[in-house]
Design a protein around this motif. Structure first.
Motif, PDB file in Angstrom:
ATOM      1  N   HIS A  48       0.743  -1.060  -0.036  1.00  0.00           N
ATOM      2  CA  HIS A  48       0.069   0.075   0.061  1.00  0.00           C
ATOM      3  C   HIS A  48       0.866   1.225  -0.070  1.00  0.00           C
ATOM      4  CE1 HIS A  48      -3.038  -2.651   1.173  1.00  0.00           C
ATOM      5  NE2 HIS A  48      -3.848  -2.005   0.804  1.00  0.00           N
ATOM      6  N   LEU A  49       2.090   1.263   0.842  1.00  0.00           N
ATOM      7  CA  LEU A  49       2.791   2.438   0.927  1.00  0.00           C
ATOM      8  C   LEU A  49       3.576   2.603  -0.709  1.00  0.00           C
ATOM      9  CD1 LEU A  49       4.844   2.018   3.980  1.00  0.00           C
ATOM     10  CD2 LEU A  49       3.528   3.923   3.443  1.00  0.00           C
ATOM     11  N   GLU A  50       3.954   1.661  -1.296  1.00  0.00           N
ATOM     12  CA  GLU A  50       4.480   1.825  -2.591  1.00  0.00           C
ATOM     13  C   GLU A  50       3.497   2.078  -3.583  1.00  0.00           C
ATOM     14  OE1 GLU A  50       6.442  -1.965  -3.325  1.00  0.00           O
ATOM     15  OE2 GLU A  50       8.073  -1.563  -2.191  1.00  0.00           O
ATOM     16  N   GLU A  51       2.227   1.696  -3.551  1.00  0.00           N
ATOM     17  CA  GLU A  51       1.265   2.202  -4.566  1.00  0.00           C
ATOM     18  C   GLU A  51       1.075   3.594  -4.327  1.00  0.00           C
ATOM     19  OE1 GLU A  51      -0.134   0.762  -6.955  1.00  0.00           O
ATOM     20  OE2 GLU A  51       1.409  -0.686  -6.800  1.00  0.00           O
ATOM     21  N   HIS A  52       0.945   4.121  -2.939  1.00  0.00           N
ATOM     22  CA  HIS A  52       0.615   5.536  -2.886  1.00  0.00           C
ATOM     23  C   HIS A  52       1.779   6.507  -3.283  1.00  0.00           C
ATOM     24  CE1 HIS A  52      -0.222   9.241  -0.533  1.00  0.00           C
ATOM     25  NE2 HIS A  52       1.262   8.995   0.029  1.00  0.00           N
ATOM     26  N   LEU A  53       3.011   5.873  -3.126  1.00  0.00           N
ATOM     27  CA  LEU A  53       4.162   6.798  -3.780  1.00  0.00           C
ATOM     28  C   LEU A  53       3.828   6.645  -5.275  1.00  0.00           C
ATOM     29  CD1 LEU A  53       7.108   5.864  -1.191  1.00  0.00           C
ATOM     30  CD2 LEU A  53       5.653   7.995  -1.248  1.00  0.00           C
ATOM     31  N   LEU A  54       3.833   5.717  -5.837  1.00  0.00           N
ATOM     32  CA  LEU A  54       3.676   5.508  -7.367  1.00  0.00           C
ATOM     33  C   LEU A  54       2.463   6.365  -7.757  1.00  0.00           C
ATOM     34  CD1 LEU A  54       4.538   1.670  -7.923  1.00  0.00           C
ATOM     35  CD2 LEU A  54       5.766   3.612  -8.679  1.00  0.00           C
ATOM     36  N   GLY A  67       1.176   9.005  -6.333  1.00  0.00           N
ATOM     37  CA  GLY A  67       1.273  10.481  -6.102  1.00  0.00           C
ATOM     38  C   GLY A  67       2.094  11.183  -7.018  1.00  0.00           C
ATOM     39  N   PHE A  68       3.109  10.243  -7.550  1.00  0.00           N
ATOM     40  CA  PHE A  68       4.194  10.926  -8.208  1.00  0.00           C
ATOM     41  C   PHE A  68       3.772  11.825  -9.497  1.00  0.00           C
ATOM     42  CE2 PHE A  68       7.454  10.724 -11.729  1.00  0.00           C
ATOM     43  CZ  PHE A  68       8.378  11.633 -11.267  1.00  0.00           C
ATOM     44  N   VAL A  69       2.894  11.303 -10.427  1.00  0.00           N
ATOM     45  CA  VAL A  69       2.341  12.097 -11.681  1.00  0.00           C
ATOM     46  C   VAL A  69       1.674  13.238 -11.186  1.00  0.00           C
ATOM     47  CG1 VAL A  69       1.032  12.004 -13.717  1.00  0.00           C
ATOM     48  CG2 VAL A  69       2.798  10.312 -13.103  1.00  0.00           C
ATOM     49  N   PRO A  70       0.552  13.182 -10.228  1.00  0.00           N
ATOM     50  CA  PRO A  70      -0.180  14.457  -9.949  1.00  0.00           C
ATOM     51  C   PRO A  70       0.696  15.405  -9.238  1.00  0.00           C
ATOM     52  CG  PRO A  70      -1.363  12.426  -9.523  1.00  0.00           C
ATOM     53  CD  PRO A  70      -0.123  12.155  -9.837  1.00  0.00           C
ATOM     54  N   THR A  71       1.893  15.069  -8.421  1.00  0.00           N
ATOM     55  CA  THR A  71       2.549  16.072  -7.688  1.00  0.00           C
ATOM     56  C   THR A  71       3.567  16.745  -8.758  1.00  0.00           C
ATOM     57  OG1 THR A  71       2.635  14.592  -5.885  1.00  0.00           O
ATOM     58  CG2 THR A  71       4.604  16.211  -6.124  1.00  0.00           C
ATOM     59  N   VAL A  72       3.906  16.212  -9.884  1.00  0.00           N
ATOM     60  CA  VAL A  72       4.979  16.868 -10.673  1.00  0.00           C
ATOM     61  C   VAL A  72       3.975  17.723 -11.599  1.00  0.00           C
ATOM     62  CG1 VAL A  72       6.737  15.111 -10.732  1.00  0.00           C
ATOM     63  CG2 VAL A  72       5.106  14.845 -12.362  1.00  0.00           C
ATOM     64  N   TYR A  73       2.695  17.386 -11.818  1.00  0.00           N
ATOM     65  CA  TYR A  73       2.000  18.284 -12.729  1.00  0.00           C
ATOM     66  C   TYR A  73       1.214  19.419 -12.014  1.00  0.00           C
ATOM     67  CZ  TYR A  73       2.721  15.745 -16.934  1.00  0.00           C
ATOM     68  OH  TYR A  73       3.152  15.339 -18.278  1.00  0.00           O
ATOM     69  N   ARG A  74       1.246  19.267 -10.662  1.00  0.00           N
ATOM     70  CA  ARG A  74       0.775  20.563  -9.738  1.00  0.00           C
ATOM     71  C   ARG A  74       1.649  21.379  -9.316  1.00  0.00           C
ATOM     72  NH1 ARG A  74      -2.509  16.090  -6.973  1.00  0.00           N
ATOM     73  NH2 ARG A  74      -4.776  16.157  -7.813  1.00  0.00           N
ATOM     74  N   ARG A  75       3.025  20.817  -9.339  1.00  0.00           N
ATOM     75  CA  ARG A  75       3.889  21.878  -8.775  1.00  0.00           C
ATOM     76  C   ARG A  75       4.449  22.861  -9.586  1.00  0.00           C
ATOM     77  NH1 ARG A  75       8.380  18.267  -8.138  1.00  0.00           N
ATOM     78  NH2 ARG A  75       8.945  18.888 -10.049  1.00  0.00           N
ATOM     79  N   PHE A 107       9.542   5.469 -19.631  1.00  0.00           N
ATOM     80  CA  PHE A 107       9.021   6.042 -18.344  1.00  0.00           C
ATOM     81  C   PHE A 107      10.282   5.782 -17.494  1.00  0.00           C
ATOM     82  CE2 PHE A 107       5.178   5.135 -20.240  1.00  0.00           C
ATOM     83  CZ  PHE A 107       4.370   6.072 -19.867  1.00  0.00           C
ATOM     84  N   ARG A 108      10.230   6.668 -16.432  1.00  0.00           N
ATOM     85  CA  ARG A 108      11.124   6.899 -15.573  1.00  0.00           C
ATOM     86  C   ARG A 108      11.485   5.489 -14.665  1.00  0.00           C
ATOM     87  NH1 ARG A 108      12.399  11.402 -12.117  1.00  0.00           N
ATOM     88  NH2 ARG A 108      13.819  10.975 -10.583  1.00  0.00           N
ATOM     89  N   HIS A 109      10.602   4.656 -14.739  1.00  0.00           N
ATOM     90  CA  HIS A 109      10.998   3.247 -14.104  1.00  0.00           C
ATOM     91  C   HIS A 109       9.781   2.303 -14.659  1.00  0.00           C
ATOM     92  CE1 HIS A 109      11.848  -0.227 -11.467  1.00  0.00           C
ATOM     93  NE2 HIS A 109      13.140   0.420 -11.401  1.00  0.00           N
ATOM     94  N   ILE A 110       9.992   1.028 -15.000  1.00  0.00           N
ATOM     95  CA  ILE A 110       9.121   0.224 -15.154  1.00  0.00           C
ATOM     96  C   ILE A 110       8.150  -0.080 -14.426  1.00  0.00           C
ATOM     97  CG2 ILE A 110      10.219  -1.944 -14.248  1.00  0.00           C
ATOM     98  CD1 ILE A 110       8.274  -1.861 -17.722  1.00  0.00           C
ATOM     99  N   ARG A 111       8.173   0.241 -13.179  1.00  0.00           N
ATOM    100  CA  ARG A 111       7.075  -0.077 -11.876  1.00  0.00           C
ATOM    101  C   ARG A 111       6.107   1.352 -12.249  1.00  0.00           C
ATOM    102  NH1 ARG A 111       8.184  -1.610  -5.940  1.00  0.00           N
ATOM    103  NH2 ARG A 111       5.968  -1.893  -6.207  1.00  0.00           N
ATOM    104  N   LEU A 112       6.720   2.538 -12.384  1.00  0.00           N
ATOM    105  CA  LEU A 112       5.804   3.397 -12.737  1.00  0.00           C
ATOM    106  C   LEU A 112       5.081   3.394 -14.061  1.00  0.00           C
ATOM    107  CD1 LEU A 112       4.794   6.321 -12.101  1.00  0.00           C
ATOM    108  CD2 LEU A 112       6.762   7.307 -13.373  1.00  0.00           C
TER     109      LEU A 112
END
Length: 792
Positions: free
Chosen positions: A420-426, A428-436, A777-782
């Motif tokens: 759950h923690l890893e999915e949360h970080l994955l 949140g990445f795209v919304p964060t870089v597009y809102r910043r 993509f930045r990483h295959i997991r993303l």
């Protein structure tokens, strides 16, 4: 002093054997500016311009200082600084001696410079050194995952192997590799543990050790490799040609420079992503690598590599193995506070220096809990933050975005497991870089603009989803393959409709011109509409069948052109195409043109019959003579036109494909030149060739229909405009990109209309990365996370 500056710049340019045009393409400085600087006619010098030229010329510190000193003396006033200084690249040691022009040594040296410049740029873009590289350390792999020590050290029978020191960190990667006599190394690690970063560091450090390394380290992503259909040599040669199109030049033996470099053992393959190969193909891939003695570096996740070893019953032969270790809490304590430049320091603050404010940031409470590990929540978070990938995602969400507290990561009710923690970080990445927006750097790139995060996430999800359509995930996001994300039936229909529209428009345009300037008969709108409709129907069926045939043979997408059209003989002298390729193009054009000509003759016959322009007694004679005349004329003209293209082709310059956007730009220019050349060749070829063909047929068949030159010119113009446009738009990489990725996919809301700007924007924000001529993509997991969320 302007003459002194020009002479120095000209000497540096000639030393690296670049023309003014090549230097302009590499440095992004206009040819006009370079010419004015070298001739001393420029009086408004800018320091940024010199820095750009110095980077492109790869000059050392002393020569860079000479340029700036000469500029200071040449300026009457103060030097005009650019708003943002260009970072100075590390010094490049000059070569010991100039290799023979056009030789393999010269090509290897040029490739080494291009590889170094490309990965230095990518390293800066990924912000690996901001504020400092995350620690990447390694230890030896278990004995079962690497070969015996005596084999690794290539010892004779009976010799006693020495102990191998296979522990180290980023600073010693080249030393570790050079301690391996076989020069074969396997790098294992968790997903996101830094294997790709280590591969980049290895390539750059190896290139920095010597100006002319024995082998040029080139990083190849092998996730899409099918060893059952593609040999390792063909894989390496194909990727070199894709990412460095200038290597398509031919050597005296007839092979390309890329093939010659591989065959001469001048390439050191750094094979990245063995674990991304389809599971059913990994054992075959390992067997293929075991069948060679080629020095190489291979990266993989441990479990996937171990399963392949068990399937083959042997590890990579002669290869030593290292495994990347996890990050520690001490590593996080040293790194995360220095990334916090918001709380306590402000957006412009100097948190990079640590110091007294280093413990006053948003990570203070979290790091305190991690050090104590007094609860399952802190233990679970420490487990997640053991890889650089998760640390970078956490940094992006909490250190670089205001208003978010990383203490929420310790909420066990919200995040009960590490998954759950890893999915949360994955997530949140795209919304964060597009809102910043407030914290974006001024030099982030011209393509950036305010985009809705949800829309951006959906578009990126579609791109990620398109890469997963197959037996396994692909990583290379190539602009010329976006058309393959559409169903085959849709692509065939798209090609048929597109060619029909082109041919109908060409028919109506040319016929209207004929009625205006040549014809004496009255214009009949119904006849004109019928002519265009029949021409469109024939063209749509013909081009649709061609696309269907290509799809059946597994070739639906056109590869990007590795050549340019050059009108100068000087430009073409090193790019002569083989005679067999010219003959092949002539044959294909002859067949396609003949079919189209025969079909057009029947269409013209039907129009004239429906318009009561032909008596029944002349029908068979009209059909036969037109089939012969138009079939021969269209076939010979198309064959000669496509063969003529080969005579004007030359390989691209070394910097032509440094980025996907540059490759797209070069292909656009090539496609436009192809279109203009084909229109002229087919139009006048059909006109004068058809006139000659009819005159010859009348000598053999006295009953052949007369074919006036002006009518032949109109028929040729229809074929030239309609056929050439249909070919360029439907069967070239740029044409498919334009009609599918820029029109069809945006119309169906799967991509934005400004697709180029969106891809470059995603690259600038760090969602995508560049690997030669393609995005990833930045990483295959993303990538997998975005694809899964898009499907849901």
């Amino acid at each position: 002093m302007t003459d002194e500056l020009g002479a120095l710049l000209r000497r540096l340019r000639k030393r690296v054997r670049l023309t003014q045009e090549q230097l302009a393409e590499r440095s992004t400085v206009s040819v006009r500016t370079i010419r004015r600087l070298e001739t001393g006619r420029s009086t408004d010098h800018r320091l940024r311009t010199l820095h750009l030229l110095a980077d492109a010329l790869e000059v050392g510190t002393e020569e860079r200082r000479q340029l700036t000193d000469t500029l200071d003396r040449a300026q009457e006033g103060p030097v005009v600084e650019a708003p943002e200084p260009v970072p100075i690249a590390p010094d490049a040691a000059p070569p010991a001696a100039d290799p023979p022009a056009g030789g393999l040594a010269d090509a290897a040296a040029a490739l080494a410079r291009e590889v170094r410049r490309r990965w230095e740029r990518e390293e800066r873009h990924r912000r690996i050194h901001d504020p400092f590289p995350l620690p990447v350390r390694w230890q030896p792999v278990p004995a079962g995952l690497m070969d015996r020590p005596e084999n690794i050290q290539r010892l004779p029978p009976g010799a006693t192997p020495q102990d191998l020191n296979l522990s180290g960190d980023l600073r010693s990667v080249v030393a570790t590799y050079r301690s391996i006599a076989s020069r074969r190394l396997v790098i294992l690690g968790r997903a996101g543990s830094g294997k790709s970063v280590l591969a980049i560091k290895f390539a750059l450090d190896l290139l920095a050790v010597s100006a002319a390394p024995g082998r040029v380290p080139v990083i190849f992503s092998i996730g899409s490799w099918d060893p059952t259909t593609t040999t390792l040599r063909d894989l390496l040669v194909g990727r070199l040609l894709r990412d460095h199109p200038h290597l398509a030049r031919r050597v005296p033996s007839g092979s390309t420079l890329a093939a010659a470099l591989v065959d001469s053992d001048l390439i050191l393959p750094v094979l990245d992503g063995f674990d991304e190969i389809a599971e059913s193909l990994r054992a075959a891939a390992l067997e293929t690598l075991n069948a060679t003695s080629l020095p190489l570096v291979l990266t993989s996740r441990r479990d996937e590599y171990a399963r392949a070893v068990r399937a083959v019953h042997a590890p990579l032969v002669w290869a030593a193995g290292i495994e990347l270790t996890d990050l520690t809490v001490e590593d996080l304590t040293a790194y995360l506070p220095r990334t916090d430049r918001l709380v306590g320091h402000g957006c412009e603050g100097g948190g990079a220096g640590g110091g007294e404010g280093a413990g006053a940031g948003v990570w203070d409470a979290v790091l305190k809990r991690l050090r104590v590990r007094d609860a399952p929540a802190s233990t679970r978070l420490a487990e997640v933050l053991r890889t650089p990938l998760m640390v970078i995602l956490a940094r992006t969400m909490y250190s670089e975005a205001p208003g978010k507290d990383p203490e929420e990561l310790l909420d066990t009710a919200r995040f009960p497991t590490t998954g759950h923690l890893e999915e949360h970080l994955l997530a949140g990445f795209v919304p964060t870089v597009y809102r910043r927006r407030a914290l974006e750097r001024a030099d982030a790139g011209r393509g950036q603009r305010n985009r809705d995060p949800d829309q951006a996430r959906r578009w990126l999800g579609y791109l990620a989803h398109s890469l997963s359509q197959g037996t396994h995930d692909q990583q290379d996001l190539a602009w010329w393959r976006l058309a393959e994300s559409v169903r085959v039936s849709t692509r065939i229909l798209h090609t048929a409709l597109l060619s029909a529209l082109c041919m109908a428009a060409a028919t109506w345009l040319v016929e209207l011109s004929g009625y205006a300037f040549l014809y004496t008969r009255e214009l009949r709108p119904t006849t004109l509409v019928l002519q265009g409709t029949l021409a469109a129907l024939l063209s749509g069926v013909a081009f649709g069948l061609v696309h269907c045939t290509l799809a059946l043979f597994g070739r639906p997408a056109a590869p990007p052109s590795r050549i340019q059209l050059k009108l100068s003989a000087t430009d073409r002298r090193v790019g002569r195409r083989p005679v067999r390729e010219t003959l092949a193009r002539f044959g294909a054009g002859l067949l396609a043109g003949s079919v189209l000509g025969i079909g057009y003759s029947w269409g013209d016959f039907l129009v004239r019959m429906l318009d009561n322009q032909l008596p029944d007694t002349e029908s068979s004679r009209i059909v036969t003579s037109n089939m012969l005349a138009l079939g021969l004329t269209f076939g010979l003209t198309a064959g000669l036109a496509f063969g003529l293209l080969a005579a004007f082709e030359a390989p691209m310059d070394i910097t032509a494909a440094a980025t996907p956007i540059r490759l797209l730009s070069v292909n656009r220019a090539t496609a436009v030149r192809q279109l203009l050349l084909l229109i002229l060749a087919i139009t006048f070829g059909c006109a004068f060739g058809g006139y000659v063909v009819v005159q010859l047929l009348q000598q053999v068949l006295p009953w052949a229909v007369n074919w006036p030159l002006r009518w032949a010119l109109l028929v040729g113009a229809i074929g030239g405009l309609g056929g050439s446009t249909s070919y360029v738009l439907a069967f070239t990489a740029w044409g498919q990109w334009l009609t599918v990725a820029r029109v069809w996919l945006p119309m169906t809301r799967r991509l934005p209309f400004d697709t180029v700007a969106f891809l470059e924007d995603a690259y600038q924000r760090g969602v995508l990365r560049q690997n030669g001529a393609v995005y990833q993509f930045r990483h295959i997991r993303l990538q997998r996370h975005l694809a899964q969320s898009y499907r849901h």
